[in-house]
Design a protein around this motif. Structure first.
Motif, PDB file in Angstrom:
ATOM      1  N   THR A   1      43.665 -30.235  11.679  1.00 14.19           N
ATOM      2  CA  THR A   1      43.248 -29.191  12.612  1.00 14.19           C
ATOM      3  C   THR A   1      44.160 -27.988  12.457  1.00 14.19           C
ATOM      4  OG1 THR A   1      44.647 -30.086  14.372  1.00 14.19           O
ATOM      5  CG2 THR A   1      42.351 -30.848  14.295  1.00 14.19           C
ATOM      6  N   ALA A   2      43.597 -26.810  12.648  1.00 14.08           N
ATOM      7  CA  ALA A   2      44.370 -25.583  12.469  1.00 14.08           C
ATOM      8  C   ALA A   2      45.498 -25.464  13.489  1.00 14.08           C
ATOM      9  CB  ALA A   2      43.438 -24.378  12.559  1.00 14.08           C
ATOM     10  N   HIS A   3      45.299 -25.977  14.698  1.00 11.22           N
ATOM     11  CA  HIS A   3      46.319 -25.805  15.730  1.00 11.22           C
ATOM     12  C   HIS A   3      47.446 -26.826  15.624  1.00 11.22           C
ATOM     13  CE1 HIS A   3      43.567 -28.809  17.471  1.00 11.22           C
ATOM     14  NE2 HIS A   3      44.587 -29.217  18.203  1.00 11.22           N
ATOM     15  N   ARG A   4      47.199 -27.978  14.996  1.00  9.94           N
ATOM     16  CA  ARG A   4      48.230 -29.015  14.892  1.00  9.94           C
ATOM     17  C   ARG A   4      48.870 -29.101  13.510  1.00  9.94           C
ATOM     18  NH1 ARG A   4      46.775 -34.891  16.323  1.00  9.94           N
ATOM     19  NH2 ARG A   4      49.000 -35.024  15.801  1.00  9.94           N
ATOM     20  N   HIS A   5      48.166 -28.681  12.475  1.00  8.60           N
ATOM     21  CA  HIS A   5      48.607 -28.956  11.106  1.00  8.60           C
ATOM     22  C   HIS A   5      48.716 -27.678  10.271  1.00  8.60           C
ATOM     23  CE1 HIS A   5      46.523 -32.755  12.442  1.00  8.60           C
ATOM     24  NE2 HIS A   5      47.743 -33.191  12.149  1.00  8.60           N
ATOM     25  N   LYS A   6      49.327 -26.666  10.846  1.00 11.19           N
ATOM     26  CA  LYS A   6      49.441 -25.373  10.172  1.00 11.19           C
ATOM     27  C   LYS A   6      50.210 -25.484   8.863  1.00 11.19           C
ATOM     28  CE  LYS A   6      50.987 -20.622  10.998  1.00 11.19           C
ATOM     29  NZ  LYS A   6      51.575 -19.684  11.986  1.00 11.19           N
ATOM     30  N   LYS A   7      51.332 -26.190   8.869  1.00  9.79           N
ATOM     31  CA  LYS A   7      52.153 -26.289   7.651  1.00  9.79           C
ATOM     32  C   LYS A   7      51.480 -27.200   6.621  1.00  9.79           C
ATOM     33  CE  LYS A   7      55.492 -23.720   9.281  1.00  9.79           C
ATOM     34  NZ  LYS A   7      55.062 -23.574  10.688  1.00  9.79           N
ATOM     35  N   THR A   8      50.762 -28.216   7.069  1.00  5.52           N
ATOM     36  CA  THR A   8      50.016 -29.068   6.131  1.00  5.52           C
ATOM     37  C   THR A   8      48.952 -28.245   5.414  1.00  5.52           C
ATOM     38  OG1 THR A   8      50.373 -31.035   7.492  1.00  5.52           O
ATOM     39  CG2 THR A   8      48.565 -31.112   5.924  1.00  5.52           C
ATOM     40  N   LEU A   9      48.262 -27.414   6.156  1.00  2.00           N
ATOM     41  CA  LEU A   9      47.246 -26.562   5.543  1.00  2.00           C
ATOM     42  C   LEU A   9      47.873 -25.571   4.563  1.00  2.00           C
ATOM     43  CD1 LEU A   9      45.016 -25.954   8.690  1.00  2.00           C
ATOM     44  CD2 LEU A   9      44.354 -27.180   6.615  1.00  2.00           C
ATOM     45  N   GLN A  10      49.107 -25.150   4.837  1.00  2.00           N
ATOM     46  CA  GLN A  10      49.790 -24.263   3.904  1.00  2.00           C
ATOM     47  C   GLN A  10      50.197 -25.007   2.638  1.00  2.00           C
ATOM     48  OE1 GLN A  10      52.921 -22.277   6.085  1.00  2.00           O
ATOM     49  NE2 GLN A  10      51.464 -21.204   7.387  1.00  2.00           N
ATOM     50  N   LEU A  11      50.577 -26.279   2.776  1.00  2.00           N
ATOM     51  CA  LEU A  11      50.833 -27.089   1.584  1.00  2.00           C
ATOM     52  C   LEU A  11      49.577 -27.221   0.732  1.00  2.00           C
ATOM     53  CD1 LEU A  11      53.085 -30.120   2.629  1.00  2.00           C
ATOM     54  CD2 LEU A  11      53.633 -28.361   0.944  1.00  2.00           C
TER      55      LEU A  11
ATOM     56  N   GLY B   1      51.299 -15.479   4.701  1.00  2.00           N
ATOM     57  CA  GLY B   1      51.183 -14.973   3.334  1.00  2.00           C
ATOM     58  C   GLY B   1      52.512 -14.874   2.618  1.00  2.00           C
ATOM     59  N   PRO B   2      53.492 -14.146   3.196  1.00  2.00           N
ATOM     60  CA  PRO B   2      54.805 -14.068   2.530  1.00  2.00           C
ATOM     61  C   PRO B   2      55.484 -15.421   2.372  1.00  2.00           C
ATOM     62  CG  PRO B   2      54.575 -12.319   4.153  1.00  2.00           C
ATOM     63  CD  PRO B   2      53.391 -13.221   4.329  1.00  2.00           C
ATOM     64  N   ARG B   3      55.316 -16.320   3.342  1.00  2.00           N
ATOM     65  CA  ARG B   3      55.917 -17.654   3.237  1.00  2.00           C
ATOM     66  C   ARG B   3      55.361 -18.395   2.020  1.00  2.00           C
ATOM     67  NH1 ARG B   3      54.172 -19.957   7.803  1.00  2.00           N
ATOM     68  NH2 ARG B   3      55.964 -19.170   8.984  1.00  2.00           N
ATOM     69  N   LEU B   4      54.033 -18.363   1.855  1.00  2.00           N
ATOM     70  CA  LEU B   4      53.417 -19.066   0.729  1.00  2.00           C
ATOM     71  C   LEU B   4      53.786 -18.422  -0.601  1.00  2.00           C
ATOM     72  CD1 LEU B   4      49.882 -19.964   2.115  1.00  2.00           C
ATOM     73  CD2 LEU B   4      51.754 -21.518   1.590  1.00  2.00           C
ATOM     74  N   GLU B   5      53.885 -17.100  -0.628  1.00  2.00           N
ATOM     75  CA  GLU B   5      54.264 -16.423  -1.869  1.00  2.00           C
ATOM     76  C   GLU B   5      55.671 -16.819  -2.292  1.00  2.00           C
ATOM     77  OE1 GLU B   5      52.681 -14.635  -4.025  1.00  2.00           O
ATOM     78  OE2 GLU B   5      50.773 -14.624  -2.942  1.00  2.00           O
ATOM     79  N   ALA B   6      56.587 -16.913  -1.334  1.00  2.00           N
ATOM     80  CA  ALA B   6      57.956 -17.306  -1.659  1.00  2.00           C
ATOM     81  C   ALA B   6      57.991 -18.739  -2.196  1.00  2.00           C
ATOM     82  CB  ALA B   6      58.846 -17.181  -0.421  1.00  2.00           C
ATOM     83  N   CYS B   7      57.257 -19.638  -1.548  1.00  2.00           N
ATOM     84  CA  CYS B   7      57.212 -21.026  -2.001  1.00  2.00           C
ATOM     85  C   CYS B   7      56.549 -21.144  -3.368  1.00  2.00           C
ATOM     86  CB  CYS B   7      56.474 -21.888  -0.980  1.00  2.00           C
ATOM     87  SG  CYS B   7      57.348 -22.134   0.581  1.00  2.00           S
ATOM     88  N   PHE B   8      55.472 -20.395  -3.579  1.00  2.00           N
ATOM     89  CA  PHE B   8      54.748 -20.477  -4.846  1.00  2.00           C
ATOM     90  C   PHE B   8      55.618 -19.994  -6.006  1.00  2.00           C
ATOM     91  CE2 PHE B   8      51.809 -18.652  -8.038  1.00  2.00           C
ATOM     92  CZ  PHE B   8      51.129 -19.805  -8.365  1.00  2.00           C
ATOM     93  N   THR B   9      56.376 -18.926  -5.761  1.00  2.00           N
ATOM     94  CA  THR B   9      57.258 -18.412  -6.805  1.00  2.00           C
ATOM     95  C   THR B   9      58.256 -19.469  -7.243  1.00  2.00           C
ATOM     96  OG1 THR B   9      57.057 -16.155  -5.963  1.00  2.00           O
ATOM     97  CG2 THR B   9      58.936 -16.621  -7.366  1.00  2.00           C
ATOM     98  N   GLN B  10      58.834 -20.186  -6.272  1.00  2.00           N
ATOM     99  CA  GLN B  10      59.787 -21.244  -6.616  1.00  2.00           C
ATOM    100  C   GLN B  10      59.093 -22.436  -7.274  1.00  2.00           C
ATOM    101  OE1 GLN B  10      62.206 -23.525  -3.528  1.00  2.00           O
ATOM    102  NE2 GLN B  10      63.764 -22.159  -4.414  1.00  2.00           N
TER     103      GLN B  10
END
Length: 331
Positions: free
Chosen positions: A134-144, A42-51
């Motif tokens: 997949t959730a276990h392999r592509h966590k950062k892709t899903l966050q993008l 959550g905090p990671r995405l909020e920081a990225c979204f703000t930028q």
């Protein structure tokens, strides 16, 4: 889940006399993108979204009804506003003509009901089925993907408010949507915007991944990605809550927003894009249906337009970190 009482009892039994700070800790660097690895999702995405959204602004003009999304790089010493997307709304008469298409699409409701209901929320499972997310392999892709969804909602809701387009149900008691009509404007379609943004984002990511091949995996997947986005958009017309012109505008807007995110993450450039709803009709004046076959690269004189030149949108270090981490997931 362990209770607070259990933790209190455990500590009391084993802690002994307090000896002060005894562990060796490396202090994170000041304002470093790599610090994103330390945070929860959550905090990671909020920081990225703000930028991502800093510097985005809207401009409106009445007569014709027009609104533009612009960007100003607030980190630049020479701040300039650059247009990213310009939209012109269809007329009320055109929306009424489009109602004939909405009524005809209702014949597909029995066939599309399961899909339409499953796609009320972000249809991640549909994208996962296509490219093997997949959730276990592509966590950062899903966050993008989460990030591009957030960007789309941020922009589309402002455009929906600006144009305040009337939903199909308001024009006829015979539309009778099969799902609740959303409580905001119809044009552009949010589902279409989000679906095409994900399609373009995944294509770009798969193309940039190491070892993507020739042609790269994104190019190989493009047709299926675009078809899925179009089907998600059209399902909203089938359901009776959108017009085909809403899907067409969403296709343009989602494409532009994904291109903007990728450009901010990679330091590349974007084409200004536009959609003129007044031109979205057949030559004889009959209502035009939404189609993937309509090109989006005309420079003028068409509902879809794309500028010949490009504009830079700067580099967002936090987005770049997340992008690079996502690329590693596709090696």
């Amino acid at each position: 889940m362990v209770s607070a009482d259990a933790l209190i009892l455990s500590r009391a039994a084993i802690v002994g006399p307090f000896t002060g700070a005894s562990l060796h800790v490396n202090e994170p660097g000041f304002d470093k993108p790599a610090n994103l690895a330390l945070w929860a999702d959550g905090p990671r995405l909020e920081a990225c979204f703000t930028q991502l959204v800093e510097g985005l602004l809207f401009r409106t003009r009445n007569g014709p009804k027009e609104a533009a999304l612009e960007f100003a790089n607030l980190q630049s010493n020479n701040i300039q506003r650059k247009p990213l997307v310009t939209l012109r709304a269809p007329t009320k008469a055109q929306f009424k003509k489009q109602l004939d298409l909405v009524a005809a699409y209702a014949d597909l409701r029995a066939d599309r009901a399961a899909e339409t209901v499953a796609q009320l929320g972000p249809p991640i499972e549909f994208w996962s089925s296509m490219v093997g997310l997949t959730a276990h392999r592509h966590k950062k892709t899903l966050q993008l993907i989460d990030l591009v969804f957030s960007l789309c909602v941020h922009v589309e809701m402002r455009f929906k408010h600006i144009f305040a387009s009337i939903r199909p149900v308001a024009f006829s008691p015979q539309i009778q949507p099969m799902i609740p009509t959303p409580g905001h404007g119809s044009w552009p379609s949010g589902h279409a915007t989000e679906a095409f943004a994900v399609a373009v984002l995944l294509e770009a990511l798969l193309n940039a991944a190491p070892g993507a091949g020739t042609p790269p995996n994104g190019t190989e997947s493009r047709e299926q990605l675009q078809r899925l986005a179009a089907r998600i958009a059209t399902n909203r017309v089938v359901a009776g809550v959108h017009y085909p012109v809403d899907s067409a505008c969403g296709r343009l807007l989602g494409t532009a927003l994904a291109e903007f995110l990728v450009a901010r993450a990679t330091g590349s450039r974007v084409h200004e894009r536009g959609f003129d709803g007044r031109l979205f009709e057949n030559a004889d004046g009959t209502p035009k249906d939404f189609s993937l076959h309509d090109p989006m690269d005309h420079t003028s004189g068409n509902a879809y337009t794309r500028s010949a030149g490009t504009v830079g949108v700067g580099n967002a270090p936090l987005l770049n970190w997340l992008w690079e981490e996502a690329l590693k997931e596709w090696t």
